[in-house]
Scaffold this motif. Structure first.
Motif, PDB file in Angstrom:
ATOM      1  N   GLY A  27      44.239  20.193  61.109  1.00 33.96           N
ATOM      2  CA  GLY A  27      44.985  21.445  61.085  1.00 33.96           C
ATOM      3  C   GLY A  27      45.999  21.445  59.960  1.00 33.96           C
ATOM      4  N   GLY A  28      46.483  22.593  59.671  1.00 30.90           N
ATOM      5  CA  GLY A  28      47.476  22.719  58.620  1.00 30.90           C
ATOM      6  C   GLY A  28      46.841  22.802  57.246  1.00 30.90           C
ATOM      7  N   GLY A  29      47.615  23.278  56.319  1.00 33.27           N
ATOM      8  CA  GLY A  29      47.121  23.375  54.954  1.00 33.27           C
ATOM      9  C   GLY A  29      48.197  23.881  54.015  1.00 33.27           C
ATOM     10  N   LEU A  30      47.876  23.927  52.753  1.00 30.69           N
ATOM     11  CA  LEU A  30      48.816  24.334  51.725  1.00 30.69           C
ATOM     12  C   LEU A  30      48.067  25.041  50.612  1.00 30.69           C
ATOM     13  CD1 LEU A  30      51.827  23.222  50.261  1.00 30.69           C
ATOM     14  CD2 LEU A  30      49.992  22.455  48.793  1.00 30.69           C
ATOM     15  N   ASN A  31      48.665  26.084  50.076  1.00 33.49           N
ATOM     16  CA  ASN A  31      48.164  26.762  48.878  1.00 33.49           C
ATOM     17  C   ASN A  31      49.345  26.975  47.951  1.00 33.49           C
ATOM     18  OD1 ASN A  31      45.270  27.453  49.333  1.00 33.49           O
ATOM     19  ND2 ASN A  31      46.153  28.400  51.147  1.00 33.49           N
ATOM     20  N   THR A  32      49.190  26.642  46.697  1.00 35.78           N
ATOM     21  CA  THR A  32      50.239  26.861  45.725  1.00 35.78           C
ATOM     22  C   THR A  32      49.622  27.250  44.393  1.00 35.78           C
ATOM     23  OG1 THR A  32      52.227  25.935  44.687  1.00 35.78           O
ATOM     24  CG2 THR A  32      50.404  24.417  45.057  1.00 35.78           C
ATOM     25  N   SER A  33      50.293  28.122  43.678  1.00 35.45           N
ATOM     26  CA  SER A  33      49.819  28.491  42.343  1.00 35.45           C
ATOM     27  C   SER A  33      51.024  28.916  41.520  1.00 35.45           C
ATOM     28  CB  SER A  33      48.792  29.625  42.400  1.00 35.45           C
ATOM     29  OG  SER A  33      49.390  30.794  42.913  1.00 35.45           O
ATOM     30  N   GLY A  34      50.907  28.736  40.218  1.00 33.93           N
ATOM     31  CA  GLY A  34      52.002  29.120  39.362  1.00 33.93           C
ATOM     32  C   GLY A  34      51.622  29.077  37.905  1.00 33.93           C
ATOM     33  N   SER A  35      52.524  29.603  37.098  1.00 24.54           N
ATOM     34  CA  SER A  35      52.323  29.586  35.663  1.00 24.54           C
ATOM     35  C   SER A  35      53.672  29.594  34.973  1.00 24.54           C
ATOM     36  CB  SER A  35      51.497  30.801  35.217  1.00 24.54           C
ATOM     37  OG  SER A  35      52.211  31.987  35.504  1.00 24.54           O
ATOM     38  N   ILE A  36      53.692  29.100  33.765  1.00 29.37           N
ATOM     39  CA  ILE A  36      54.898  29.123  32.947  1.00 29.37           C
ATOM     40  C   ILE A  36      54.458  29.302  31.505  1.00 29.37           C
ATOM     41  CG2 ILE A  36      55.057  26.615  32.641  1.00 29.37           C
ATOM     42  CD1 ILE A  36      58.197  27.162  33.086  1.00 29.37           C
ATOM     43  N   ALA A  37      55.240  30.047  30.747  1.00 31.93           N
ATOM     44  CA  ALA A  37      54.887  30.314  29.355  1.00 31.93           C
ATOM     45  C   ALA A  37      56.145  30.342  28.496  1.00 31.93           C
ATOM     46  CB  ALA A  37      54.147  31.649  29.238  1.00 31.93           C
ATOM     47  N   ARG A  38      55.986  29.920  27.269  1.00 32.62           N
ATOM     48  CA  ARG A  38      57.050  29.995  26.270  1.00 32.62           C
ATOM     49  C   ARG A  38      56.504  30.788  25.097  1.00 32.62           C
ATOM     50  NH1 ARG A  38      57.626  24.620  24.239  1.00 32.62           N
ATOM     51  NH2 ARG A  38      56.042  25.249  22.754  1.00 32.62           N
ATOM     52  N   ASN A  39      57.244  31.811  24.663  1.00 28.52           N
ATOM     53  CA  ASN A  39      56.763  32.580  23.519  1.00 28.52           C
ATOM     54  C   ASN A  39      57.217  31.919  22.219  1.00 28.52           C
ATOM     55  OD1 ASN A  39      59.434  33.425  22.988  1.00 28.52           O
ATOM     56  ND2 ASN A  39      59.154  35.395  24.014  1.00 28.52           N
ATOM     57  N   ALA A  40      56.831  32.476  21.096  1.00 31.48           N
ATOM     58  CA  ALA A  40      57.144  31.892  19.794  1.00 31.48           C
ATOM     59  C   ALA A  40      58.648  31.826  19.531  1.00 31.48           C
ATOM     60  CB  ALA A  40      56.444  32.684  18.690  1.00 31.48           C
ATOM     61  N   ASN A  41      59.438  32.649  20.213  1.00 38.03           N
ATOM     62  CA  ASN A  41      60.894  32.628  20.066  1.00 38.03           C
ATOM     63  C   ASN A  41      61.562  31.602  20.971  1.00 38.03           C
ATOM     64  OD1 ASN A  41      60.791  34.753  18.210  1.00 38.03           O
ATOM     65  ND2 ASN A  41      60.826  36.262  19.859  1.00 38.03           N
ATOM     66  N   GLY A  42      60.798  30.956  21.834  1.00 32.74           N
ATOM     67  CA  GLY A  42      61.349  29.953  22.739  1.00 32.74           C
ATOM     68  C   GLY A  42      61.755  30.488  24.094  1.00 32.74           C
ATOM     69  N   ASP A  43      61.520  31.763  24.368  1.00 33.81           N
ATOM     70  CA  ASP A  43      61.845  32.337  25.672  1.00 33.81           C
ATOM     71  C   ASP A  43      60.837  31.849  26.711  1.00 33.81           C
ATOM     72  OD1 ASP A  43      63.915  33.870  24.505  1.00 33.81           O
ATOM     73  OD2 ASP A  43      62.457  35.399  23.919  1.00 33.81           O
ATOM     74  N   VAL A  44      61.340  31.421  27.844  1.00 32.07           N
ATOM     75  CA  VAL A  44      60.485  30.859  28.898  1.00 32.07           C
ATOM     76  C   VAL A  44      60.494  31.767  30.117  1.00 32.07           C
ATOM     77  CG1 VAL A  44      60.156  28.897  30.459  1.00 32.07           C
ATOM     78  CG2 VAL A  44      60.909  28.500  28.103  1.00 32.07           C
ATOM     79  N   SER A  45      59.326  31.982  30.678  1.00 29.14           N
ATOM     80  CA  SER A  45      59.217  32.723  31.930  1.00 29.14           C
ATOM     81  C   SER A  45      58.083  32.119  32.743  1.00 29.14           C
ATOM     82  CB  SER A  45      58.945  34.209  31.672  1.00 29.14           C
ATOM     83  OG  SER A  45      57.710  34.369  31.016  1.00 29.14           O
ATOM     84  N   GLY A  46      58.221  32.209  34.048  1.00 33.33           N
ATOM     85  CA  GLY A  46      57.173  31.663  34.892  1.00 33.33           C
ATOM     86  C   GLY A  46      57.438  31.917  36.355  1.00 33.33           C
ATOM     87  N   SER A  47      56.470  31.536  37.163  1.00 34.26           N
ATOM     88  CA  SER A  47      56.611  31.709  38.607  1.00 34.26           C
ATOM     89  C   SER A  47      55.710  30.726  39.340  1.00 34.26           C
ATOM     90  CB  SER A  47      56.252  33.137  39.015  1.00 34.26           C
ATOM     91  OG  SER A  47      54.884  33.379  38.754  1.00 34.26           O
ATOM     92  N   ARG A  48      56.068  30.466  40.581  1.00 32.15           N
ATOM     93  CA  ARG A  48      55.240  29.647  41.471  1.00 32.15           C
ATOM     94  C   ARG A  48      55.383  30.196  42.868  1.00 32.15           C
ATOM     95  NH1 ARG A  48      52.032  25.737  41.868  1.00 32.15           N
ATOM     96  NH2 ARG A  48      52.324  25.123  39.722  1.00 32.15           N
ATOM     97  N   SER A  49      54.281  30.271  43.581  1.00 33.44           N
ATOM     98  CA  SER A  49      54.323  30.663  44.988  1.00 33.44           C
ATOM     99  C   SER A  49      53.599  29.603  45.807  1.00 33.44           C
ATOM    100  CB  SER A  49      53.681  32.035  45.192  1.00 33.44           C
ATOM    101  OG  SER A  49      52.321  31.987  44.832  1.00 33.44           O
ATOM    102  N   THR A  50      54.139  29.356  46.986  1.00 35.93           N
ATOM    103  CA  THR A  50      53.594  28.316  47.857  1.00 35.93           C
ATOM    104  C   THR A  50      53.581  28.826  49.289  1.00 35.93           C
ATOM    105  OG1 THR A  50      54.500  26.578  46.441  1.00 35.93           O
ATOM    106  CG2 THR A  50      53.901  25.945  48.681  1.00 35.93           C
ATOM    107  N   SER A  51      52.485  28.565  49.963  1.00 35.92           N
ATOM    108  CA  SER A  51      52.422  28.838  51.397  1.00 35.92           C
ATOM    109  C   SER A  51      51.836  27.612  52.085  1.00 35.92           C
ATOM    110  CB  SER A  51      51.578  30.084  51.693  1.00 35.92           C
ATOM    111  OG  SER A  51      50.247  29.875  51.289  1.00 35.92           O
ATOM    112  N   ALA A  52      52.422  27.262  53.198  1.00 37.84           N
ATOM    113  CA  ALA A  52      51.969  26.085  53.937  1.00 37.84           C
ATOM    114  C   ALA A  52      51.977  26.396  55.424  1.00 37.84           C
ATOM    115  CB  ALA A  52      52.882  24.899  53.644  1.00 37.84           C
ATOM    116  N   THR A  53      51.017  25.816  56.112  1.00 39.23           N
ATOM    117  CA  THR A  53      50.932  25.956  57.561  1.00 39.23           C
ATOM    118  C   THR A  53      50.813  24.563  58.153  1.00 39.23           C
ATOM    119  OG1 THR A  53      49.794  28.071  57.342  1.00 39.23           O
ATOM    120  CG2 THR A  53      49.643  26.968  59.479  1.00 39.23           C
ATOM    121  N   GLY A  54      51.690  24.243  59.100  1.00 38.33           N
ATOM    122  CA  GLY A  54      51.632  22.947  59.765  1.00 38.33           C
ATOM    123  C   GLY A  54      50.570  22.935  60.848  1.00 38.33           C
ATOM    124  N   ALA A  55      50.215  21.755  61.276  1.00 38.28           N
ATOM    125  CA  ALA A  55      49.222  21.625  62.344  1.00 38.28           C
ATOM    126  C   ALA A  55      49.685  22.327  63.619  1.00 38.28           C
ATOM    127  CB  ALA A  55      48.949  20.150  62.614  1.00 38.28           C
TER     128      ALA A  55
END
Length: 178
Positions: free
Chosen positions: A115-143
């Motif tokens: 029982g139980g499980g986890l899902n996570t996904s995300g990304s991060i990027a830097r443009n040529a000017n050095g600006d950084v943006s990104g996100s991550r989402s996570t969901s988990a279910t215990g047994a």
């Protein structure tokens, strides 16, 4: 740069590697790596590995392609299954451009045998000017049926995190940790 000759050469070299992955009754592991250099300074590389034993089995691989001009991209992935039936997998990719921009994305999931499980996904990027943006989402279910859902973002140097937890009946409960 035309990537076709590099990719074809790479596939020719790694084709036999995929045939050496052990069958379900085999015990042990196998690994392989191939690199092809292009005349323009580009390179294609691939790595594969697989194994099986008392504790379960896995397979993983990675490909990287560069063009000799400062641009590169790659992908990776893995899958594992435990002796008790639980599974885990991940995948990701990245890029880097000659102008300094770069990025990465990835995801992973786990399904527990009991029982139980986890899902996570995300990304991060830097443009040529050095600006950084990104996100991550996570969901988990215990047994026991309790759940966690969280999200983190970064934009213009500001990090924002939200989270929510529920019990098996769907009622809000306090999330542990920070």
């Amino acid at each position: 740069m035309s990537k076709t000759p590099l990719v074809l050469a790479l596939l020719t070299l790694i084709g036999p590697l995929t045939a050496t992955i052990p069958d379900a009754s085999a015990q042990g592991r196998v690994r392989g790596h191939a690199v092809v250099h292009g005349v323009d300074g580009g390179r294609a590389a691939a790595t594969r590995a697989a194994g099986r034993g008392e504790r379960g089995a896995y397979v993983r691989g990675r490909n990287v392609l560069s063009d000799g001009q400062g641009n590169a991209a790659g992908r990776s992935g893995a899958y594992a299954v435990g002796a008790d039936g639980g599974t885990a997998q991940r995948q990701g990719s990245f890029y880097r451009n000659a102008d300094g921009s770069a990025g990465r994305q990835g995801s992973a999931s786990i399904d527990g045998a009991k029982g139980g499980g986890l899902n996570t996904s995300g990304s991060i990027a830097r443009n040529a000017n050095g600006d950084v943006s990104g996100s991550r989402s996570t969901s988990a279910t215990g047994a026991n049926g309790n759940t966690y859902n969280g999200s983190t973002t970064v934009q213009n140097g500001v990090v924002t995190h939200t989270r929510a937890c529920t019990n098996a009946a769907g009622e809000a409960i306090a999330c542990r940790g920070r």
